[in-house]
Enzyme design. Sequence first.
Site, PDB file in Angstrom:
ATOM      1  N   TYR A 270     -27.768   7.773   5.800  1.00 30.54           N
ATOM      2  CA  TYR A 270     -28.030   6.628   6.671  1.00 30.54           C
ATOM      3  C   TYR A 270     -27.169   6.772   7.929  1.00 30.54           C
ATOM      4  O   TYR A 270     -26.119   7.416   7.898  1.00 30.54           O
ATOM      5  CB  TYR A 270     -27.745   5.290   5.965  1.00 30.54           C
ATOM      6  CG  TYR A 270     -26.452   5.228   5.191  1.00 30.54           C
ATOM      7  CD1 TYR A 270     -25.241   4.948   5.810  1.00 30.54           C
ATOM      8  CD2 TYR A 270     -26.440   5.462   3.817  1.00 30.54           C
ATOM      9  CE1 TYR A 270     -24.061   4.890   5.094  1.00 30.54           C
ATOM     10  CE2 TYR A 270     -25.262   5.414   3.084  1.00 30.54           C
ATOM     11  CZ  TYR A 270     -24.075   5.121   3.727  1.00 30.54           C
ATOM     12  OH  TYR A 270     -22.902   5.079   3.007  1.00 30.54           O
TER      13      TYR A 270
ATOM     14  N   GLU B  36       0.855  -1.193   0.000  1.00 32.26           N
ATOM     15  CA  GLU B  36       0.000   0.000   0.000  1.00 32.26           C
ATOM     16  C   GLU B  36       0.892   1.244   0.000  1.00 32.26           C
ATOM     17  O   GLU B  36       1.775   1.380   0.840  1.00 32.26           O
ATOM     18  CB  GLU B  36      -0.928  -0.010   1.220  1.00 32.26           C
ATOM     19  CG  GLU B  36      -1.635   1.302   1.512  1.00 32.26           C
ATOM     20  CD  GLU B  36      -2.443   1.875   0.340  1.00 32.26           C
ATOM     21  OE1 GLU B  36      -3.190   1.117  -0.302  1.00 32.26           O
ATOM     22  OE2 GLU B  36      -2.293   3.089   0.052  1.00 32.26           O
TER      23      GLU B  36
ATOM     24  N   ARG C  42     -16.220   3.363   6.029  1.00 35.87           N
ATOM     25  CA  ARG C  42     -15.152   2.729   5.243  1.00 35.87           C
ATOM     26  C   ARG C  42     -13.943   2.399   6.112  1.00 35.87           C
ATOM     27  O   ARG C  42     -13.330   1.341   5.961  1.00 35.87           O
ATOM     28  CB  ARG C  42     -14.739   3.643   4.084  1.00 35.87           C
ATOM     29  CG  ARG C  42     -13.689   3.035   3.168  1.00 35.87           C
ATOM     30  CD  ARG C  42     -13.382   3.970   1.993  1.00 35.87           C
ATOM     31  NE  ARG C  42     -12.391   3.396   1.104  1.00 35.87           N
ATOM     32  CZ  ARG C  42     -11.079   3.507   1.272  1.00 35.87           C
ATOM     33  NH1 ARG C  42     -10.597   4.172   2.313  1.00 35.87           N
ATOM     34  NH2 ARG C  42     -10.242   2.948   0.402  1.00 35.87           N
TER      35      ARG C  42
ATOM     36  N   ASP D 226     -11.723  -1.017  -8.505  1.00 36.90           N
ATOM     37  CA  ASP D 226     -11.865   0.191  -9.319  1.00 36.90           C
ATOM     38  C   ASP D 226     -10.826   0.262 -10.442  1.00 36.90           C
ATOM     39  O   ASP D 226     -11.056   0.913 -11.455  1.00 36.90           O
ATOM     40  CB  ASP D 226     -11.724   1.449  -8.442  1.00 36.90           C
ATOM     41  CG  ASP D 226     -13.034   1.841  -7.767  1.00 36.90           C
ATOM     42  OD1 ASP D 226     -14.021   1.094  -7.884  1.00 36.90           O
ATOM     43  OD2 ASP D 226     -13.064   2.909  -7.114  1.00 36.90           O
TER      44      ASP D 226
END
Length: 403
Positions: A227, A39, A113, A308
Amino acid sequence: MGAGPSAKPLHVVIAGGGIGGLTAALALAQAGLRVTALERAPGFEEVGAGLQLAPNAVRRLRALGLMPALERPSLRPELVRIRGAGDSAEIARIPLGPIAELRWGAPYLVIHRADLLGVLVAACKAHPAIDIMTGTEVVGFAATAGGVEVAARRGAETLRIAADCVIAADGVRSRLRERFGLGFADRPVWSGRTAWRALVPAAQAPDFARKLETGLWLGPRAHLVHYPLRQGDSINVVAISEDAWRADDAPDIWSISGDLTALSPAFARWSPDARGLIAAAPEWRRWPLFDRAPASRWTVPRVGLLGDAAHPMLPFLGQGAGQAIEDASALAAAFQGHPGDVAAALAAYQAARAARAAAVVVASRRQGAIYHLRGPMALARNLVMKRHSANQMLSRLDWLYGE
Ligand SMILES: Cc1cc2nc3c(=O)[nH]c(=O)nc-3n(C[C@H](O)[C@H](O)[C@H](O)COP(=O)(O)OP(=O)(O)OC[C@H]3O[C@@H](n4cnc5c(N)ncnc54)[C@H](O)[C@@H]3O)c2cc1C
């Protein structure tokens, strides 16, 4: 070319530690492979906001054994309530809760997330076959006699990591997709829409937004989704409008503060209820939405795209992360179906995923157009939705959530 039980496990390098990359790391390790996940960012601290995880995604996360860890940080909305932006009147509702679980075999969750990433990072770190390295950017790769050598930059150091296969899970602006020759001609294109995201402390939110449900408000050329998150402590709000954004409009597009009705005129004539929720947001973050055709090829020898990087999509079906999770589980199944054979596994992976992901990309675009209708077309849309029974509303989602 099957690998015997005592054969050395294949080694996969994953470029990108987002939801797609980390789910793939876990799924591959559980399928018996060795994984190094790289990462670029120095850590996994918070970026983004709320995510809706539809049953198609949750079913796969459950198969990875993550349900107990997801229980605490997630919520299960009881329904989606669709309202008109001008008068707050209910147009339709889609029941979720136990009905979703019965119909599609898994619950519909909402989660921050960062919390989902936290669950994935913890599961990856606990798995002996996974090595995660942060602050490490994949910059290239070269084919070698029996595999691939991945070049990665870590500070001033360049690492060279030998692997059998590399998976590019480096997001919508995937550089690796281009580097692997899988997408030069089709750079991301500004979609003409901006997503404004905010977290509203529950204590400051109007009552309707604190309910355990997803609100969807439809207005001309704009819509709003909200939400509750994190035990109901905060309300995730996403407002999407059509805009004439340009890259040089604001030097720091990620930290725009202020009242959205002032920032985007699309919401100025919305009902007082909707504007009340919008006004309660302490800060807005602006995400210009980019569109890009799904990659026509997902693999070259020893390389595959995931998430993605392969199929960025507009967020109008709430499926980007869900499709990345589907990729991860299909990739692991492909390696299980073709033990020791990288080429066959990658071919099986592309065959399993490309058409499905492309269909979701197209459906997401169409959904955006439907949400933003104006005038008589919007009235006709609302009439059709009002006439649908709950079962009809649910059956329109079977292809997506039931897969
Ligand atoms: C407004 C909005 C709302 C959304 N809502 C939803 C929703 O409700 N439900 C849903 O399912 N999806 C939703 N999405 C989509 C979802 O956020 C994405 O589809 C998903 O996060 C993609 O995951 P990914 O792992 O493919 O990519 P990313 O999350 O972008 O991760 C890519 C990672 O790769 C790293 N990286 C990049 N280059 C390199 C490199 N060279 N080397 C190493 N690392 C690298 C990056 O730092 C990053 O961590 C939404 C998106 C938006 C914009």
